[in-house]
Design a protein around this motif. Structure first.
Motif, short mmCIF file in Angstrom:
data_model
loop_
_atom_site.label_atom_id
_atom_site.label_comp_id
_atom_site.label_asym_id
_atom_site.label_seq_id
_atom_site.Cartn_x
_atom_site.Cartn_y
_atom_site.Cartn_z
N SER A 45 9.24 4.32 -24.07
CA SER A 45 8.24 5.24 -24.34
C SER A 45 8.09 5.37 -25.78
O SER A 45 8.79 5.29 -26.79
N ASN A 46 6.74 5.72 -26.06
CA ASN A 46 6.16 5.76 -27.39
C ASN A 46 6.11 7.56 -28.06
O ASN A 46 5.43 7.70 -28.67
N VAL A 47 6.96 8.17 -27.37
CA VAL A 47 6.85 9.62 -27.50
C VAL A 47 7.32 9.91 -28.94
O VAL A 47 6.88 10.99 -29.58
N TYR A 48 8.19 9.19 -29.57
CA TYR A 48 8.63 9.31 -30.98
C TYR A 48 7.98 8.08 -31.85
O TYR A 48 7.93 7.10 -31.43
N ASP A 49 7.60 8.55 -33.00
CA ASP A 49 7.21 7.45 -33.95
C ASP A 49 8.21 7.16 -35.20
O ASP A 49 8.58 6.17 -35.24
N VAL A 50 8.82 8.50 -35.46
CA VAL A 50 9.86 8.35 -36.41
C VAL A 50 11.15 8.83 -35.84
O VAL A 50 11.29 9.96 -35.29
N LEU A 51 12.31 8.00 -35.87
CA LEU A 51 13.68 8.55 -35.51
C LEU A 51 14.49 8.79 -36.74
O LEU A 51 14.82 7.98 -37.36
N VAL A 52 14.98 10.14 -36.58
CA VAL A 52 15.92 10.49 -37.64
C VAL A 52 17.41 10.83 -36.82
O VAL A 52 17.48 11.69 -35.94
N PHE A 53 18.35 9.89 -37.16
CA PHE A 53 19.50 10.03 -36.28
C PHE A 53 20.75 9.60 -37.36
O PHE A 53 20.43 8.80 -38.39
N PRO A 54 21.87 9.76 -36.96
CA PRO A 54 23.20 9.41 -37.63
C PRO A 54 23.35 7.83 -37.61
O PRO A 54 22.99 7.32 -36.70
N PRO A 55 23.74 7.04 -38.82
CA PRO A 55 23.90 5.70 -38.80
C PRO A 55 24.94 5.13 -37.77
O PRO A 55 24.82 3.87 -37.50
N PHE A 56 25.63 5.76 -37.03
CA PHE A 56 26.61 5.42 -36.22
C PHE A 56 25.63 4.91 -34.88
O PHE A 56 26.31 4.17 -34.00
N TYR B 242 25.80 4.00 -48.48
CA TYR B 242 24.74 4.42 -47.71
C TYR B 242 23.76 3.36 -47.45
O TYR B 242 23.48 2.96 -46.42
N ARG B 243 23.39 2.47 -48.59
CA ARG B 243 22.64 1.57 -48.76
C ARG B 243 23.30 0.22 -47.68
O ARG B 243 22.40 -0.15 -46.73
N ASP B 244 24.48 -0.17 -48.07
CA ASP B 244 24.92 -1.51 -47.60
C ASP B 244 25.44 -1.16 -46.11
O ASP B 244 25.44 -2.11 -45.36
N VAL B 245 26.00 -0.11 -45.84
CA VAL B 245 26.78 0.18 -44.54
C VAL B 245 25.91 0.82 -43.52
O VAL B 245 25.75 0.34 -42.43
N TYR B 246 24.97 1.66 -44.06
CA TYR B 246 24.13 2.59 -43.03
C TYR B 246 23.09 1.94 -42.59
O TYR B 246 22.22 2.32 -41.72
N LEU B 247 22.19 1.47 -43.63
CA LEU B 247 20.75 1.07 -43.57
C LEU B 247 20.23 -0.43 -43.10
O LEU B 247 19.30 -0.55 -42.63
N LYS B 248 21.26 -1.14 -43.24
CA LYS B 248 20.93 -2.74 -42.79
C LYS B 248 21.89 -3.25 -41.90
O LYS B 248 22.87 -2.61 -41.67
N ARG B 249 21.11 -4.25 -40.93
CA ARG B 249 21.80 -5.02 -40.21
C ARG B 249 21.56 -6.49 -40.23
O ARG B 249 20.46 -6.56 -40.37
N ASN B 250 22.38 -7.27 -40.27
CA ASN B 250 22.18 -8.79 -40.40
C ASN B 250 21.34 -8.95 -41.76
O ASN B 250 20.31 -9.53 -41.61
N GLY B 251 21.53 -8.48 -42.77
CA GLY B 251 20.73 -8.51 -44.03
C GLY B 251 19.36 -7.85 -44.26
O GLY B 251 18.48 -7.80 -45.03
N ASN B 252 19.11 -7.13 -42.76
CA ASN B 252 17.74 -6.58 -42.67
C ASN B 252 17.56 -5.23 -42.84
O ASN B 252 18.53 -4.35 -42.32
#
Lengths: 302, 463
Positions: free
Chosen positions: B96-107, B139-149
């Motif tokens: 579904s394209n109902v959301y453009d931006v998702l705000v959610f907890p990093p887990f 927050y930067r290294d653990v929560y925002l990135k996966r596989n360096g992206n």
């Protein structure tokens, strides 16, 4: 003559006409009811988790077998059974008593009946929100009155023992009026001559209620019980909003647990199996209730 | 011909939709190929999914400025705090394209990246747009990135924190906030004078009570898993932690199992509880005279020994949005240090510092620029935040994290309600964790966990 013509029509072009007439409704029924049901039945025999890396595949009755070894399934079934028996018993007794009292009111029956409808037509989320406020430990009116009476304040949904009765109370508030209206409509439809004859024979008001009114209402009671049984087995909304199934699993009903498996863990096969077991349970119970209510019950009703 | 399965059906539908959409967007594609920005064909009002309530406020406060600055504005779609995960997944699974931006907890990030629910932010710009050097490493290294992206930008930097009543402590002759959990229990006991004053309170309701268990578990040296994905919760560190939490229940309000986030705030702000462990935004409310009975009487300190950092919020672009470029602009705007610093100290939202530049005591103001606490309180609060991060313990965010956490929460709540002992509850949770790991593919989980732990080490976290 008309019957002969009708039979002739039914065996000729009329049959095609009849089939064409019922076809749209049949297709609609198959499309929106039977096909999804069969699809869901198929799903209940599959290992299909939307968050799993495994491809969905047929696993026979494993989902059903797993149910019988799942302690959370049994505890949720227990919670549902206790909830259903409690609400149906209390609401039936209260609903019947209030309906009988309402029937004896000389005036304002319609006005009261209309007012009684309000809790049942409120959105369950509104009901939950309002009871959340009522149950609030610090600012809720229930604890305020307990405080005035110098009684200890209660965490209404805060203990494993208290939470389920609190939900029964909410359901009682929401659905007893519906029971009252069903009973009231049933009482109004009964032939008055039976009661007049009983009174002429010297029966007291109590005897008329026990030996005439209630037996004559048995079909209405059966329908009311079945409707509330279905409602109790489907109870989800007030649990989701008020207790989230807690404390622990003390208020985790079958419907809530099915939701958790299906929409929190996205284990579609398992949750569908659970939904089918619920369906079978309700169907069997409804059949038993109908059978019980249709049994002949003594001379007084003859 | 492949068999018609639900997934094939969805995939084929999506391909058909894409082909149909191609006709509609071909002009845009041509323009794009000619060098015109593809953002120009996108909607400028963007659907922002976020847990409903105070956390959506910053989007509304800055909507006009955002429109002037980057030409987009938000339309908030609020979801319930508990239940957000299933709502998002239900939409995303059907593309579904109902959301453009998702705000959610990093887990959620582990699952969302694994299932392809998110765009990489770098598909639409550069990492430098987010001034990552200024974002706190955890927050930067653990929560925002996966596989360096880079998949997400920070919006909120949560951590648990002790808030306590200095006046009640003084009266009881207690001179400082507890620095061990034994001290915490003893302090709660000393301050417990029911029904007028309770020694402590915590999140006891089902839904998030596991976080308060993990806070103590971390202090006991517990780890989520070993390197081969053996659960760590049922060991001594876990059992002792849960027993401590059960002990703390004795010195808590009687409705402790009814207490969630708002109720925990209320228990402290109404003056009836001497000490709580709560998300750090409580301090801003405790110093607001319209919300609190204890303005100027509060102390703040990190949790003893280790400090759990549950929840937080990140912003990401839905993989199925039709407006990814504009979504990027919105996220980048809200993440700017000069914008975010206006909301992380506002008592009318729940956002908390996540940038080094946020740790400026002179910036402790609401979004209109009005100071939200006294200079002395601001100093204590900023210092507690910094101290908490120094001993921070991150939230699990590998694939399946919401499910691991949900079952742990259930079992912790069961033990708190007396339905099982600490050891039984954690053994049961541990067994369930093993089943989840097996269902999700143990080898893949081992690798995901190792990568995740590695990201701690890069962030300088001792785990």
């Amino acid at each position: 003559m008309a019957a002969v013509v009708g039979r002739r029509r039914a065996s000729g072009g009329g049959r095609r006409f009849a089939l064409l007439t019922v076809a749209p409704a049949t297709l609609l029924l198959v499309g929106i009811s039977i096909f999804p049901l069969l699809w869901a039945l198929r799903l209940s025999f599959m290992q299909d988790s939307l968050l799993s890396v495994a491809t969905p595949h047929f696993i026979g009755v494993d989902n059903y077998a797993h149910l019988f070894h799942d302690p959370l399934f049994w505890s949720s079934l227990g919670v549902t059974a206790v909830f259903a028996v409690s609400v149906i018993t209390i609401q039936l007794v209260a609903g019947l008593a209030i309906a009988l009292a309402l029937d004896r009111l000389p005036r304002y029956q319609q006005v009261i009946a209309t007012i009684l409808l309000i809790p049942s037509i409120l959105s369950p989320s509104v009901v939950s929100f309002q009871w959340r406020q009522l149950f609030d430990y610090y600012s809720g009116p229930l604890n305020y009155f307990l405080g005035l009476l110098h009684l200890p304040l209660q965490g209404w949904t805060a203990s494993a023992r208290g939470a389920l009765p609190a939900l029964v109370l909410v359901d009682f508030w929401e659905w007893t009026p519906f029971m009252v209206l069903l009973m009231f409509a049933g009482i109004k439809s009964l032939p008055r001559s039976v009661f007049e004859a009983a009174r002429i024979d010297g029966s007291s008001g109590w005897q008329v209620t026990i030996f005439q009114t209630i037996p004559l209402l048995r079909r209405v009671i059966a329908i009311a019980v079945i409707l509330r049984l279905i409602g109790a087995f489907k109870i989800f909304d007030i649990i989701y909003s008020l207790t989230a199934g807690g404390p622990g699993t003390s208020t985790e009903s079958l419907a809530f647990y099915t939701y958790v498996q299906g929409f929190r863990y996205f284990d579609l096969g398992y949750s569908t199996a659970m939904a089918f077991v619920t369906l079978i349970l309700i169907t069997v119970l409804a059949r038993l209730i109908l059978g019980f209510m249709e049994r002949p019950i003594g001379r007084s009703v003859a | 011909m492949p068999p018609i399965t639900r997934r094939n059906f969805l995939a084929d539908s999506a391909k058909a939709s894409a082909l149909l959409a191609l006709g509609g967007t071909s002009v845009g594609s041509l323009l794009s190929a000619c060098g015109t920005s593809s953002a120009s064909s996108e909607a400028t009002t963007l659907a922002v999914e976020i847990d409903a309530g105070q956390n959506a406020n910053p989007f509304m406060w800055f909507a006009n400025d955002m429109q002037s600055a980057v030409g987009v504005s938000p339309k908030i779609i609020g979801l319930p705090f508990v239940g957000q995960y299933e709502k998002i997944v239900s939409e995303m699974i059907t593309r579904s394209n109902v959301y453009d931006v998702l705000v959610f907890p990093p887990f959620f990030v582990g699952d969302f990246v694994a299932k392809g629910f998110l765009h990489k932010l770098t598909d639409f710009g550069s990492e430098s747009d987010f001034k990552l050097d200024d974002v706190l490493p955890v927050y930067r290294d653990v929560y925002l990135k996966r596989n360096g992206n880079l998949y997400a930008a920070a919006y909120d930097g949560d951590q648990l924190q002790i808030a306590y009543r200095k006046d009640m402590f003084d009266k009881a002759g207690i001179t400082k906030a507890p620095t061990t959990w034994d001290e915490f229990v003893a302090t709660a006991q000393a301050l417990h004078q029911p029904p007028t004053q309770y020694g402590n309170a915590f999140y006891g309701q089902r839904g998030f009570c596991y976080g308060w268990f993990i806070n103590i578990f971390a202090a006991n040296g517990g780890k989520w898993f070993s390197s081969d994905m053996t659960p760590g919760i049922a060991g001594d560190a876990g059992v002792k932690a849960l027993e401590t939490l059960i002990k703390l229940k004795r010195y808590a309000p009687p409705n402790i199992l009814q207490i969630g986030y708002p109720e925990l705030n209320e228990a402290y702000l109404n003056g009836s509880t001497a000490m709580v462990v709560q998300w750090n935004d409580l301090a801003l409310k405790a110093e607001d005279s319209t919300k609190s009975k204890s303005v100027g009487m509060n102390g703040y300190a990190p949790s003893p020994v280790a400090n759990y950092m549950p929840y937080s919020r990140v912003m990401a672009i839905s993989a199925y949005t039709s407006n990814p470029h504009n979504s990027y602009k919105l996220i980048q705007y809200m993440n700017r240090s000069e914008v975010s610093i206006k909301d992380v100290y506002d008592p009318n939202c729940g956002e908390d510092p996540f940038r080094t530049s946020h740790f400026d005591t002179s910036a402790v103001k609401d979004h209109t620029g009005k100071p939200t606490m006294s200079a002395a309180a601001a100093t204590t609060y900023v210092s507690a935040n910094k101290g908490g991060l120094a001993i921070g313990y991150p939230e699990l965010s590998i694939p399946g994290a919401p499910r691991y956490i949900d079952i742990l929460d259930l079992k912790v709540n069961e033990a708190l309600s007396g339905g099982s002992t600490a050891a039984q509850a954690l053994k049961s949770a541990s067994d369930e964790w093993n089943s989840i790991t097996t269902a999700l593919d143990k080898n893949a989980q081992v690798k995901a966990y190792a990568d995740w732990v590695d990201s701690f080490h890069k962030a300088g976290i001792n785990y």
